[in-house]
Design an enzyme around this catalytic site. Sequence first.
Site, PDB file in Angstrom:
ATOM      1  CG  HIS A  16      95.121 -65.585  -6.565  1.00  0.00           C
ATOM      2  ND1 HIS A  16      95.678 -66.630  -7.439  1.00  0.00           N
ATOM      3  CD2 HIS A  16      94.829 -64.554  -7.776  1.00  0.00           C
ATOM      4  CE1 HIS A  16      95.683 -66.313  -8.913  1.00  0.00           C
ATOM      5  NE2 HIS A  16      95.167 -65.029  -8.943  1.00  0.00           N
ATOM      6  CE  LYS A  40      92.941 -67.165 -19.126  1.00  0.00           C
ATOM      7  NZ  LYS A  40      92.764 -65.990 -18.001  1.00  0.00           N
ATOM      8  NE  ARG A  89      99.937 -60.456 -11.204  1.00  0.00           N
ATOM      9  CZ  ARG A  89      99.689 -61.190 -12.109  1.00  0.00           C
ATOM     10  NH1 ARG A  89     100.143 -62.518 -12.147  1.00  0.00           N
ATOM     11  NH2 ARG A  89      98.729 -61.047 -13.028  1.00  0.00           N
ATOM     12  CB  SER A 127      98.194 -68.660 -12.313  1.00  0.00           C
ATOM     13  OG  SER A 127      97.464 -67.942 -11.266  1.00  0.00           O
TER      14      SER A 127
HETATM   15  P1  ADP Z   1      92.464 -63.498 -14.746  1.00  0.00           P
HETATM   16  O1  ADP Z   1      92.665 -64.670 -15.472  1.00  0.00           O
HETATM   17  O2  ADP Z   1      90.858 -62.880 -14.516  1.00  0.00           O
HETATM   18  O3  ADP Z   1      93.360 -62.519 -14.698  1.00  0.00           O
HETATM   19  P2  ADP Z   1      93.625 -64.657 -12.243  1.00  0.00           P
HETATM   20  O4  ADP Z   1      93.310 -65.694 -11.576  1.00  0.00           O
HETATM   21  O5  ADP Z   1      94.848 -64.521 -13.048  1.00  0.00           O
HETATM   22  O6  ADP Z   1      92.688 -63.843 -13.225  1.00  0.00           O
HETATM   23  O7  ADP Z   1      93.837 -63.476 -11.183  1.00  0.00           O
HETATM   24  C1  ADP Z   1      92.723 -63.203 -10.586  1.00  0.00           C
HETATM   25  C2  ADP Z   1      92.965 -61.700  -9.887  1.00  0.00           C
HETATM   26  O8  ADP Z   1      93.995 -61.853  -9.054  1.00  0.00           O
HETATM   27  C3  ADP Z   1      93.490 -60.596 -10.703  1.00  0.00           C
HETATM   28  O9  ADP Z   1      92.881 -59.346 -10.449  1.00  0.00           O
HETATM   29  C4  ADP Z   1      94.861 -60.508 -10.841  1.00  0.00           C
HETATM   30  O10 ADP Z   1      95.587 -59.111 -11.167  1.00  0.00           O
HETATM   31  C5  ADP Z   1      95.303 -60.878  -9.350  1.00  0.00           C
HETATM   32  N1  ADP Z   1      96.343 -61.542  -9.082  1.00  0.00           N
HETATM   33  C6  ADP Z   1      97.064 -62.581  -9.790  1.00  0.00           C
HETATM   34  N2  ADP Z   1      97.952 -62.857  -9.396  1.00  0.00           N
HETATM   35  C7  ADP Z   1      98.380 -62.143  -8.144  1.00  0.00           C
HETATM   36  C8  ADP Z   1      99.342 -62.056  -7.164  1.00  0.00           C
HETATM   37  N3  ADP Z   1     100.624 -62.634  -7.401  1.00  0.00           N
HETATM   38  N4  ADP Z   1      99.151 -61.127  -6.383  1.00  0.00           N
HETATM   39  C9  ADP Z   1      97.838 -60.329  -6.074  1.00  0.00           C
HETATM   40  N5  ADP Z   1      97.146 -60.493  -7.033  1.00  0.00           N
HETATM   41  C10 ADP Z   1      97.080 -61.370  -7.965  1.00  0.00           C
END
Ligand code: ADP
Length: 156
Positions: A16, A40, A89, A127
């Site tokens: 992120h 959630k 990803r 995450s």
């Molecule tokens: P959500 O629950 O909305 O998917 P996340 O916090 O998991 O939220 O992710 C927010 C954004 O970041 C999403 O667009 C997700 O695809 C992206 N994302 C998650 N992990 C990564 C990563 N390792 N690298 C790049 N983008 C990521």
Amino acid sequence: MIALYPGSFDPITNGHVDIINRACKKFDKVIVAVLNNKNKKTLFSIDERLEILNTLFEDCDKIITDSFDGLLIDYAEKMQADVILRGLRAVTDFEYEMQMSMFNKALMPEIETIFMVTGNDYSFLSSSLVKEIASFNGDVSSFVPKVVVDKFKEKY
Ligand code: ADP
């Protein structure tokens, strides 16, 4: 141009952070917004997740940290965002992200969703996996910022 980067960020990972830093080079403002989804179950509360974001980005005046609930497009309109930014990803992200972006476009045609492809080093990173490793006392320091490592230590 104002980019809105929404997510659960439970917790924020280096993947992120990479997207946010790269977005800062392309947009005038980047709003990093934690979605407050009551359905959630999350490990970190909204306040904890916001506190982490604030610590990480307090020195960058291009970045605004915030939280929101309700519809993303309503929040985007309120914040006058030009684009919704999402990270991709792998192909596994694609179907869900495409569905979401089409849905948002149907509800609010003016808003564009822009995807940034994750950095090579982070394509495996999520995450949920980081949480699992941390819950077994594994070392997550190369996957998340230090402030998150410290927060994990408080939790587990
Ligand atoms: P959500 O629950 O909305 O998917 P996340 O916090 O998991 O939220 O992710 C927010 C954004 O970041 C999403 O667009 C997700 O695809 C992206 N994302 C998650 N992990 C990564 C990563 N390792 N690298 C790049 N983008 C990521």
